[in-house]
Design an enzyme around this catalytic site. Structure first.
Site, mmCIF file in Angstrom:
data_model
loop_
_atom_site.group_PDB
_atom_site.id
_atom_site.type_symbol
_atom_site.label_atom_id
_atom_site.label_comp_id
_atom_site.label_asym_id
_atom_site.label_seq_id
_atom_site.Cartn_x
_atom_site.Cartn_y
_atom_site.Cartn_z
ATOM 1 C CG ASP A 1 -0.297 0.163 2.533
ATOM 2 O OD1 ASP A 1 0.959 0.205 2.576
ATOM 3 O OD2 ASP A 1 -1.010 0.262 3.536
ATOM 4 C CB CYS B 1 1.208 -2.401 4.708
ATOM 5 S SG CYS B 1 1.053 -3.460 6.155
ATOM 6 C CB THR C 1 2.747 -2.288 10.868
ATOM 7 O OG1 THR C 1 1.478 -2.688 10.316
ATOM 8 C CG2 THR C 1 2.621 -0.917 11.493
ATOM 9 C CG HIS D 1 10.591 -25.324 11.447
ATOM 10 N ND1 HIS D 1 10.847 -25.311 12.799
ATOM 11 C CD2 HIS D 1 11.667 -25.919 10.863
ATOM 12 C CE1 HIS D 1 12.020 -25.883 13.038
ATOM 13 N NE2 HIS D 1 12.553 -26.244 11.874
ATOM 14 C CG HIS E 1 8.545 -28.930 10.237
ATOM 15 N ND1 HIS E 1 8.398 -28.483 11.530
ATOM 16 C CD2 HIS E 1 9.859 -29.246 10.091
ATOM 17 C CE1 HIS E 1 9.575 -28.507 12.137
ATOM 18 N NE2 HIS E 1 10.478 -28.967 11.283
HETATM 19 C C1 RB5 Z 1 -1.220 2.972 6.469
HETATM 20 O O1 RB5 Z 1 -1.174 4.199 7.124
HETATM 21 C C2 RB5 Z 1 -0.971 1.830 7.435
HETATM 22 O O2 RB5 Z 1 -2.030 1.721 8.321
HETATM 23 C C3 RB5 Z 1 -0.771 0.541 6.662
HETATM 24 O O3 RB5 Z 1 0.299 0.705 5.803
HETATM 25 C C4 RB5 Z 1 -0.452 -0.683 7.493
HETATM 26 O O4 RB5 Z 1 0.568 -0.431 8.393
HETATM 27 C C5 RB5 Z 1 -1.584 -1.369 8.092
HETATM 28 O O5 RB5 Z 1 -1.463 -2.449 8.702
#
Ligand code: RB5
Length: 150
Positions: free
Chosen positions: A8, A65, A67, A98, A133
């Site tokens: 994203d 993304c 996080t 695994h 596994h």
């Molecule tokens: C976008 O601001 C952020 O929320 C997205 O990139 C991601 O981290 C969501 O899990």
């Protein structure tokens, strides 16, 4: 090896780094977008990558993304996908060895570029060990289908 990637806006720069790095090493990389770092929703990008990974059968996916959390949550809703959110090389190796993970999720706002590429290399460079596994991997899908508890 074919690698299918998407992000994203929060993972856009790291996705580009991953794409260029892998192409430079001779991988076939399918970049499913976005093409610009404009605000967008991650679930459709996760779904598109997961569908293509499953269609191919041999390819691996990379989703980025901010996080890595939203991408991993979305990807793991797709039956047959085992998406691993990794913050270090050890987890990346184990995710393949695994857990036979078929999608790697990365967080651009969590990882520096050097660590992210090390994680990527560890993930792509490790084979599933099979053996004991394999049964556990099968149980993930079997129990998800029945809703039974172990
Ligand atoms: C976008 O601001 C952020 O929320 C997205 O990139 C991601 O981290 C969501 O899990």
């Amino acid at each position: 090896m074919r690698v299918i990637i998407a992000s994203d806006h929060g993972g856009f720069e790291l996705k580009r780094l991953v794409r260029d790095h892998l192409r430079g090493k001779g991988f076939q990389v399918d970049d499913l977008g976005p093409e610009e770092a404009v605000s967008c929703d991650y679930p459709p990008f996760a779904r598109d990558v997961c569908e293509k990974v499953l269609e191919d059968g041999e390819a691996l996916g990379v989703l980025v993304c901010g996080t890595g959390l939203g991408m991993s949550m979305s990807a793991n809703r797709v039956h047959g996908i085992r998406a691993a959110l990794c913050h270090n090389e050890f987890s990346a190796r184990m995710a393949r060895a695994h857990n036979n993970a078929n999608v790697l999720c990365l967080g651009e706002r969590v990882l520096g570029p050097g660590i992210a590429l090390d994680i990527l290399e560890a993930f792509l460079g490790t084979e599933f060990e099979g053996g004991r596994h394999a049964k556990r991997i099968d149980l993930i899908d079997a129990l998800a289908e029945t809703g039974e508890t172990a």
